[in-house]
Design a protein around this motif. Structure first.
Motif, mmCIF file in Angstrom:
data_model
loop_
_atom_site.group_PDB
_atom_site.id
_atom_site.type_symbol
_atom_site.label_atom_id
_atom_site.label_comp_id
_atom_site.label_asym_id
_atom_site.label_seq_id
_atom_site.Cartn_x
_atom_site.Cartn_y
_atom_site.Cartn_z
ATOM 1 N N GLU A 208 0.852 -1.166 0.201
ATOM 2 C CA GLU A 208 -0.039 -0.001 -0.175
ATOM 3 C C GLU A 208 0.966 1.364 0.013
ATOM 4 O OE1 GLU A 208 -3.128 1.963 2.966
ATOM 5 O OE2 GLU A 208 -3.246 -0.272 3.169
ATOM 6 N N ILE A 209 1.909 1.255 0.965
ATOM 7 C CA ILE A 209 2.847 2.420 0.687
ATOM 8 C C ILE A 209 3.590 2.747 -0.493
ATOM 9 C CG2 ILE A 209 5.064 3.072 1.893
ATOM 10 C CD1 ILE A 209 3.928 1.701 4.543
ATOM 11 N N ALA A 210 3.986 1.457 -1.105
ATOM 12 C CA ALA A 210 4.621 1.340 -2.337
ATOM 13 C C ALA A 210 3.903 2.183 -3.245
ATOM 14 C CB ALA A 210 5.241 0.064 -2.828
ATOM 15 N N ALA A 211 2.510 1.675 -3.495
ATOM 16 C CA ALA A 211 1.526 1.916 -4.613
ATOM 17 C C ALA A 211 1.355 3.527 -4.224
ATOM 18 C CB ALA A 211 0.368 1.213 -4.425
ATOM 19 N N ALA A 212 1.258 4.075 -2.986
ATOM 20 C CA ALA A 212 0.926 5.298 -2.511
ATOM 21 C C ALA A 212 1.845 6.448 -3.042
ATOM 22 C CB ALA A 212 0.531 5.667 -1.281
ATOM 23 N N GLY A 213 2.956 6.048 -2.848
ATOM 24 C CA GLY A 213 4.271 6.861 -3.184
ATOM 25 C C GLY A 213 4.998 6.605 -4.520
ATOM 26 N N GLY A 214 4.734 5.395 -5.256
ATOM 27 C CA GLY A 214 5.285 5.293 -6.544
ATOM 28 C C GLY A 214 6.772 4.601 -6.309
ATOM 29 N N HIS A 215 6.703 3.934 -5.178
ATOM 30 C CA HIS A 215 8.273 3.340 -4.793
ATOM 31 C C HIS A 215 8.619 2.041 -5.267
ATOM 32 C CE1 HIS A 215 8.627 6.568 -1.780
ATOM 33 N NE2 HIS A 215 7.234 6.386 -0.988
#
Length: 511
Positions: A208-215
C-alpha cells in the motif's frame, strides 16, 4: 501523370507524414526510391496480385514512386495501400479528386483485404495536427485511431471499399469513440484481488505504501511465501490512470503493435518478463528500434521475478531509465526516445536454495554461494529500490481461515487519497508527480524532521548498520506514510515504520 498520396512513418512514439509521389510515364519498369526497406520493395508483388484479384491491373508502363522526405528511412508493409491507391489514380483507372485530404495506410493481402498496422494512434494524432480530413486504415486498428477527436477515421476491410469511397460510389461511416466514456470504464472488480491473500498483513501494508508513493520495492523470502501472488495484485491498488497517462500508455502499445482491437487503455500495464530476457528486449532497441519491456510498463508495473537469476548486464542497463524515467536509443542516423516511468517490483530468494537462517531447511547454502548469488544485484541498482521487505511463509491457521481479507478496492481508496495530496504538493513542478520522484532538495523541504525523529533515525542507522544510501530512501517512504495518514509533517512513528523497510541495507546482507 503525377499523383501525391499521403502516408506516415513512426519514429519513437511520434509520427512523421510521408508524401508518396507516383509518376507513370512511357517505358517499362518499377522504381521505388526514398530509402524503402525490403518489406516496402516487395510490395509490388502484393499490389499486383491484389489489383488483379479485384478487377484492376498493374500498369505496363514505367512507374516511378518517391517516398518523401527521401532521407528518412521507411520500414514495414503498412504503405501497401498508400502505393496501391497512388498507382490506380496515376494510371487513370480511378478518379479521386479528394485524395490529398486523407492519410492512407494498410498492409495488403493478395485478395485485397487488409492486415493490421503498427502505430495507428500516433499517425492519427499527426494527421489531425497537419489538418487532414480523414484517415483510412485496417478495421483491426480503427478503435485506437478513433480516440483522436476531429479526424474522420475509416476502418477498411478491403481495398475496394477505399476505391468506391474515393470515387463517390460508396459510403463509409467514420468510427467515433467517446474517449471519456471509454476511459472511465474502469474495473471495480479486478481479476487479481488482495482479498484472495491469506495473512501477510505487514506485506500488504508495505505494498500500500509502495503504491501510494510510487516507490520501487523488492520482496525477499523463501519459495511459496507468496511473493509472486502479492506482486500480481499490486496493479489492483494503484490509483486510476489520468487521461494524459492513458494516452501516453496507449501510444507506446500502439507503436509496438500490442493493441488488439482495443481503444484507450484504462488499466495500468503489468509486465513480467522471463529472467532469460536480453538487454535489448528489456530497454528497447534493434536495427529498427522498438520499445522494450520498461517502456511497455510505462505508468504501470514492471515485475522481475527471481531478480538474481537475471543476467547482471541486463539489470545494469535499467539504472539510467530508473533515474531519468525515459530511455534514449541511438543509431548512426537517428535517435529515438521512449518514456519509461514505471514502478519496479522485484522478488528474490534470500539464498540459492531459497532458505536462509531456517533450521528446518531441507537445503543449506554456504556463505560463498550466498555471496555469489547476491552479488548479481549491484549497489547502484539497489540504491534505486526504496523498500525492501522480508516475506515469511503463511502459517496453517491463516491459510485455513475462512475470513475474507480487505479488498483491493478499499485499499485503492486510501492510495488514491494519498496520491491526491502528492499531486497538490508537486503541481508546480513539471517532472515530479509523487514522492518517489523527489530529489535531495525536495526531501529537505518536504521531509523536515523534529529532534525526536532525528535522534530515532540516527540511533537506527548506527545500531542496524544502515548504509548512507538508506537515509534519503527512509525519508521518502516516511513522507508517503505521513500522506496515507493525511499528516502534514513527518513524525517519529512514520520514521520508525520506514526504517523497517530497509532489510538489504543491514550489515551482512550484501556486504
Amino acid at each position: 501523370m503525377l499523383v501525391k498520396v499521403f502516408g506516415s512513418a513512426v519514429f519513437g512514439v511520434e509520427a512523421t507524414t510521408i508524401t508518396v509521389e507516383v509518376n507513370i510515364d512511357k517505358g517499362i519498369g518499377y522504381h521505388l526510391v526514398g530509402l524503402p526497406d525490403n518489406a516496402i520493395k516487395e510490395s509490388s508483388y502484393r499490389i499486383a496480385a491484389a489489383l488483379k484479384n479485384n478487377g484492376y491491373a498493374m500498369p505496363g508502363k514505367k512507374i516511378t514512386i518517391n517516398m518523401a522526405p527521401a532521407d528518412l528511412r521507411k520500414e514495414g508493409s503498412a504503405y501497401d495501400l498508400t502505393l496501391t491507391i497512388g498507382i490506380l489514380v496515376a494510371s487513370g483507372q480511378i478518379k479521386a479528386d479528394l485524395i490529398d485530404k486523407y492519410v492512407i495506410m494498410g498492409e495488403l493481402s493478395l485478395d485485397g483485404s487488409l492486415q493490421p498496422i503498427r502505430g495507428a494512434l500516433p499517425i492519427a494524432i499527426k494527421a489531425k495536427e497537419e489538418g487532414f480530413k480523414g484517415f483510412f486504415l485496417p478495421k483491426q486498428n480503427v478503435k485506437e485511431a478513433a480516440i483522436v477527436a476531429g479526424l474522420d477515421v475509416y476502418g477498411i476491410e478491403n481495398v475496394q471499399e477505399v476505391i468506391d469511397f474515393l470515387e463517390g460510389k460508396g459510403t463509409l461511416e467514420p468510427t467515433t469513440i467517446d474517449t471519456r466514456a471509454e476511459f472511465y470504464k474502469t474495473l471495480d472488480f479486478p481479476e487479481f484481488d488482495f482479498s484472495d491473500v491469506k495473512g501477510q498483513e505487514s506485506i500488504k501494508r508495505c505494498m500500500e505504501i509502495a503504491a501510494a508513493g510510487g516507490h520501487n520495492i523488492i520482496l525477499i523470502g523463501p519459495p511459496g511465501a507468496g511473493k509472486t501472488m502479492l506482486a500480481k495484485r499490486l496493479p489492483s491498488i494503484l490509483p486510476p490512470m489520468t487521461l494524459r497517462e492513458a494516452l501516453e500508455t496507449t501510444k507506446i502499445h500502439s507503436v509496438a503493435g500490442k493493441l488488439k482491437e482495443v481503444g484507450l487503455m484504462n488499466q495500468r500495464p503489468f509486465r513480467s518478463p522471463h529472467h532469460t530476457i536480453s538487454n535489448v528486449a528489456l530497454v528497447g532497441g534493434g536495427s529498427y528500434p522498438q520499445p522494450g519491456e520498461i517502456s511497455m510498463a510505462h505508468n504501470g508495473v514492471l515485475f522481475l521475478d527471481e531478480l538474481p537469476e537475471f543476467k547482471r548486464d541486463v539489470l545494469e542497463v535499467m539504472r539510467q531509465p530508473l533515474e531519468d524515467r525515459e530511455v534514449t536509443i541511438s543509431r548512426a542516423k537517428f535517435t529515438v526516445t521512449y518514456p519509461s516511468s514505471f514502478m519496479l517490483v522485484a522478488s528474490m530468494n534470500p539464498s540459492p536454495s531459497g532458505f536462509f537462517n531456517d533450521p528446518d531447511s531441507p537445503q543449506t547454502s554456504s556463505p560463498h554461494e550466498m555471496q555469489r548469488y547476491l552479488s548479481k544485484i549491484s549497489g547502484p541498482l539497489l540504491d534505486r529500490i526504496d523498500i525492501h521487505i522480508e516475506v515469511t511463509p503463511v502459517p496453517f491457521e491463516k491459510l485455513s481461515d475462512d475470513q475474507k481479507a480487505e479488498s483491493s478496492v478499499d485499499i485503492r481508496k486510501r492510495v488514491t487519497a494519498a496520491r491526491e495530496i502528492q499531486t497538490e504538493r508537486f503541481e508546480q513542478m513539471e517532472n515530479i508527480h509523487y514522492n518517489a520522484q523527489m530529489n535531495t532538495k525536495h526531501i529537505r523541504e518536504y521531509c523536515a524532521l523534529d529532534d525526536v525523529s532525528k535522534q530515532l533515525l540516527k540511533t537506527a542507522m548506527e545500531r542496524l548498520n544502515l548504509s548512507a544510501r538508506a537515509y534519503d530512501r527512509i525519508l521518502k517512504v516516511a513522507r508517503t506514510i505521513a500522506d496515507l495518514d493525511a499528516a502534514p509533517i513527518v513524525v517519529s512513528s512514520h520514521i520508525a515504520e520506514a526504517i523497517q523497510y530497509r532489510s538489504l541495507d543491514r550489515d551482512g546482507w550484501l556486504g
